[in-house]
Design an enzyme around this catalytic site. Structure first.
Site, PDB file in Angstrom:
ATOM      1  N   HIS A  22       1.970   4.556  -2.702  1.00 54.21           N
ATOM      2  CA  HIS A  22       2.071   6.052  -2.510  1.00 54.21           C
ATOM      3  C   HIS A  22       3.557   6.595  -2.946  1.00 54.21           C
ATOM      4  O   HIS A  22       3.481   7.479  -3.592  1.00 54.21           O
ATOM      5  CB  HIS A  22       1.881   6.580  -1.197  1.00 54.21           C
ATOM      6  CG  HIS A  22       0.592   6.407  -0.692  1.00 54.21           C
ATOM      7  ND1 HIS A  22      -0.502   7.255  -1.119  1.00 54.21           N
ATOM      8  CD2 HIS A  22      -0.092   5.712   0.651  1.00 54.21           C
ATOM      9  CE1 HIS A  22      -1.527   7.184  -0.627  1.00 54.21           C
ATOM     10  NE2 HIS A  22      -1.590   6.039   0.438  1.00 54.21           N
ATOM     11  N   HIS A  25       0.686  -1.216  -0.046  1.00 52.50           N
ATOM     12  CA  HIS A  25      -0.021  -0.121   0.049  1.00 52.50           C
ATOM     13  C   HIS A  25       0.800   1.396   0.072  1.00 52.50           C
ATOM     14  O   HIS A  25       0.640   2.128  -0.819  1.00 52.50           O
ATOM     15  CB  HIS A  25      -0.800  -0.068   1.200  1.00 52.50           C
ATOM     16  CG  HIS A  25      -1.937   1.098   1.374  1.00 52.50           C
ATOM     17  ND1 HIS A  25      -3.197   1.023   0.990  1.00 52.50           N
ATOM     18  CD2 HIS A  25      -1.582   2.530   1.858  1.00 52.50           C
ATOM     19  CE1 HIS A  25      -3.633   2.354   1.351  1.00 52.50           C
ATOM     20  NE2 HIS A  25      -2.670   3.201   1.755  1.00 52.50           N
ATOM     21  N   GLU A  26       1.895   1.214   0.812  1.00 53.47           N
ATOM     22  CA  GLU A  26       2.651   2.401   1.054  1.00 53.47           C
ATOM     23  C   GLU A  26       3.624   2.567  -0.317  1.00 53.47           C
ATOM     24  O   GLU A  26       3.738   3.708  -0.563  1.00 53.47           O
ATOM     25  CB  GLU A  26       3.500   2.599   2.232  1.00 53.47           C
ATOM     26  CG  GLU A  26       2.645   2.551   3.525  1.00 53.47           C
ATOM     27  CD  GLU A  26       1.751   3.606   3.630  1.00 53.47           C
ATOM     28  OE1 GLU A  26       1.876   4.425   2.819  1.00 53.47           O
ATOM     29  OE2 GLU A  26       0.655   3.385   4.292  1.00 53.47           O
ATOM     30  N   GLU A  47      -4.430   7.990  -3.194  1.00 56.97           N
ATOM     31  CA  GLU A  47      -5.144   6.788  -2.702  1.00 56.97           C
ATOM     32  C   GLU A  47      -5.332   5.773  -3.774  1.00 56.97           C
ATOM     33  O   GLU A  47      -5.252   4.656  -3.531  1.00 56.97           O
ATOM     34  CB  GLU A  47      -6.082   6.979  -1.847  1.00 56.97           C
ATOM     35  CG  GLU A  47      -6.412   5.883  -0.885  1.00 56.97           C
ATOM     36  CD  GLU A  47      -5.498   5.698   0.238  1.00 56.97           C
ATOM     37  OE1 GLU A  47      -5.547   4.556   0.848  1.00 56.97           O
ATOM     38  OE2 GLU A  47      -4.702   6.465   0.473  1.00 56.97           O
TER      39      GLU A  47
END
Length: 490
Positions: free
Chosen positions: A259, A255-256, A285
C-alpha cells in the site's frame, strides 16, 4: 488566473486538510492516550465539517462549469473533482460530521470489546453506525441500490451485482481446491521458537526497505490492526508482533508496504491533488497482495527468508527451505482473515460481503449478525467460532463505518492475478533476484506500469493499462491451483 487553476488551488488545500485528517486517524490507532477518545471524536467531527463544506462548496460547481482542461491529467482531475463534489452535495453536513464523530469513538469501543470478548458492549454502537450509514447510502443512492452507493467510495463504478457474479464464478474453484488440500494428508510443519520483538521489527524494517519502502518519508509503528496511512512525502505503516509467531509481523509489514509503495511512488507532480493517491481500494489491494503473496510467499523469496531467519533466530522449527515455503503457505481453516492463507482468504471476504450487503439492505438486523456470521463461518470453513474476537469482532472496518470496503480485498486479489501474469511474462528471470532477497525488478515494474500514475485512470483501466490485458479472475485461480497443487501434491 483561470477557472481551472482556481479550482486546482482550492482542491490542493482540501487535499492537504484531508491528509491532516488521516494523520489524526493514524495517531488514534498508534499513539493517542486511550482517555482521549471522546475528545478525538469531537476533533474529527470538526475537521470533517470543514472538509465537507469545501467538497460541497457551490464555488466548486461553478468552477467546474467554467474550467477547460487540455491535458489528460487535467481532464482526469476535473472528472474526479466533479464526482466527489456530486457525492458531497448529496450528504447533509450534520450527517457527515456525526458519522466522523461516531466512528472515531466507535473504534475505541470496538477495541475494548474485542480485547474483552464482550460483543454486547459493542452492539449498541454498531447499531448506531449501521443506522447512520444507511441514511448516508439513501442520500447518495437517489433511489438506487444502497450498497452500490457505499461501494462507490472505495471502488468507483463497481456494483454489488457485478461483485456477486465475480464471487459466484470464483467460489466453486476455491471450494474445490480447498477440498483437495484438506484431503491431501499431512500438513506442513509450523514455524516454532521464540522470536524477540525487537529482532522481528528489525527484520521487518529490512524487508520493508528491500521492497522499496522509503523510510525517509515513512515510519513503522505498532497497531492492533495493521494499516497504511498517508500519501506523497508522508506515508506511514503499522504492523503487529507476536513473539511466538513471527510470520504475522513480517507478512503484515510486506502487505502494508505494498500500500505504502503505491502512495510513495505516485508522480510528485500529482501530490496534494486528486491524482496524488491510489485510484481505488481494489487497485490499492492489488499492490499489497502481490507484494505479500505472489512475490514474498514465492518459493524463491522464502528460500532467502529462511536463511535470513536462521541467521537471526537460530532454529525456527522447520528443517529446510522447502519445508519453510510450505509452512509460509500452509492452508488451514483459521478464524482470522488477516492471517488467512491464499486459498481461504477470499472465502472470508465473500462472507463479509454477503453479511454487510444484507445489513445495509435491511435484510439482516445487527442483533442477528453474530448468529449469521457463525452459521456461515461453520458452513464455509468447517470450524465453529469459539469467541467473538475470532468472529465478528475481529475486524475494525465496521466500527469505522467502512461498509463497501471488504469486497475490494478480493477484487484486489483478482487484479493482482492479472498483474502477476503480465509481470512474469516480462520478467522471466525474476526468481533469481527473489532468491537473493531482491524483489526490486518486480517492484520497479509495478512502479512504472501502475503506481506512478496515481488516480490518472479509472480503476479497471489502471489495471488493464499496466497489464496489457483484460481483467478476469482466471489468472488468480490458475495461479492458486498451480501453487498449492505443487505444495500439496494435488
Amino acid at each position: 488566473m483561470s477557472a481551472l487553476s482556481d479550482l486546482l488551488a482550492f482542491q490542493r488545500q482540501t487535499e492537504a486538510l484531508s491528509q491532516v485528517m488521516g494523520r489524526l486517524g493514524w495517531d488514534q490507532e498508534t499513539m493517542m492516550p486511550p482517555g482521549a477518545a471522546e475528545q478525538r471524536g469531537e476533533e474529527m467531527a470538526a475537521l470533517e465539517s470543514v472538509l465537507h463544506a469545501r467538497r460541497s462548496d457551490p464555488r466548486v460547481g461553478e468552477l467546474l462549469a467554467l474550467a477547460e482542461a487540455g491535458t489528460e491529467a487535467e481532464k482526469s482531475q476535473l472528472r474526479l473533482i466533479a464526482h466527489a463534489h456530486a457525492r458531497a452535495t448529496k450528504v447533509p453536513a450534520d450527517l457527515a460530521a456525526e458519522l466522523a464523530r461516531v466512528t472515531s469513538v466507535a473504534q475505541g469501543i470496538w477495541a475494548r470489546a474485542r480485547a474483552a470478548d464482550d460483543l454486547a458492549a459493542f452492539l449498541p454502537t454498531l447499531e448506531t453506525v449501521v443506522r447512520l450509514k444507511r441514511i448516508e447510502a439513501e442520500a447518495l443512492a437517489d433511489g438506487g441500490d444502497l450498497y452500490d452507493a457505499l461501494i462507490d467510495d472505495y471502488e468507483p463504478g463497481m456494483k454489488a451485482a457485478e461483485l456477486a457474479a465475480l464471487f459466484g464464478r470464483m467460489r466453486p474453484r476455491l471450494v474445490a481446491l480447498r477440498a483437495r488440500i484438506m484431503e491431501a494428508g499431512p500438513t506442513p510443519e509450523h514455524v516454532a521458537g521464540h522470536f524477540p520483538k525487537q529482532v522481528q521489527l528489525a527484520l521487518s524494517r529490512e524487508i520493508a526497505m528491500a521492497f522499496g519502502y522509503d523510510m525517509e518519508h515513512g515510519r513503522i509503528d505498532l497497531a492492533v490492526h495493521p494499516f497504511s496511512s498517508g500519501s506523497g512525502a508522508d506515508v506511514r505503516i503499522t504492523t503487529r508482533v507476536d513473539e511466538e509467531e513471527p510470520l504475522g509481523c513480517l507478512y503484515s509489514t510486506i502487505h502494508e508496504v505494498g500500500h505504502a509503495a503505491y502512495e510513495q511512488n505516485i508522480a510528485e507532480d500529482y501530490r496534494l491533488s486528486v491524482l496524488g493517491q491510489g485510484v481505488s481500494m481494489g487497485v490499492h489491494e492489488s499492490q499489497s497482495r502481490i507484494y505479500e503473496n505472489q512475490l514474498a510467499r514465492s518459493a524463491a523469496f522464502t528460500s532467502w527468508l529462511y536463511g535470513r531467519m536462521r541467521d537471526l533466530f537460530g532454529d525456527i522449527g522447520v528443517a529446510s527451505p522447502e519445508a519453510f515455503h510450505a509452512a509460509v503457505n500452509r492452508v488451514a481453516s483459521g478464524y482470522i482473515r488477516t492471517e488467512a492463507d491464499e486459498v481461504h482468504y477470499n472465502l472470508h471476504i465473500m462472507l463479509r460481503f454477503d453479511l454487510e450487503r444484507a445489513l445495509i439492505g435491511g435484510d439482516l438486523a445487527v442483533a442477528d449478525l453474530e448468529g449469521a456470521w457463525n452459521e456461515r463461518f461453520l458452513s464455509d470453513f468447517g470450524v465453529a467460532v469459539d469467541r467473538p474476537r475470532n468472529g465478528m469482532l475481529q475486524d475494525v472496518h465496521w466500527s469505522c463505518g467502512l461498509f463497501g470496503y471488504f469486497p475490494t480485498y478480493s477484487l484486489g486479489n483478482v487484479y493482482a492475478g492479472v498483474l502477476h501474469e503480465a509481470l512474469r511474462g516480462d520478467l522471466p528471470d525474476l526468481d533469481a533476484a527473489l532468491a537473493k532477497g531482491d524483489p526490486s525488478p518486480a517492484t520497479a515494474w509495478l512502479r512504472e506500469r501502475l503506481q506512478r500514475h496515481g488516480g490518472l485512470r479509472t480503476p479497471r483501466a489502471t489495471i488493464e493499462h499496466a497489464a496489457g490485458r483484460k481483467v478476469t479472475e482466471a489468472p488468480l485461480l490458475d495461479y492458486l491451483d498451480a501453487k498449492f497443487g505443487a505444495i500439496y501434491g494435488v
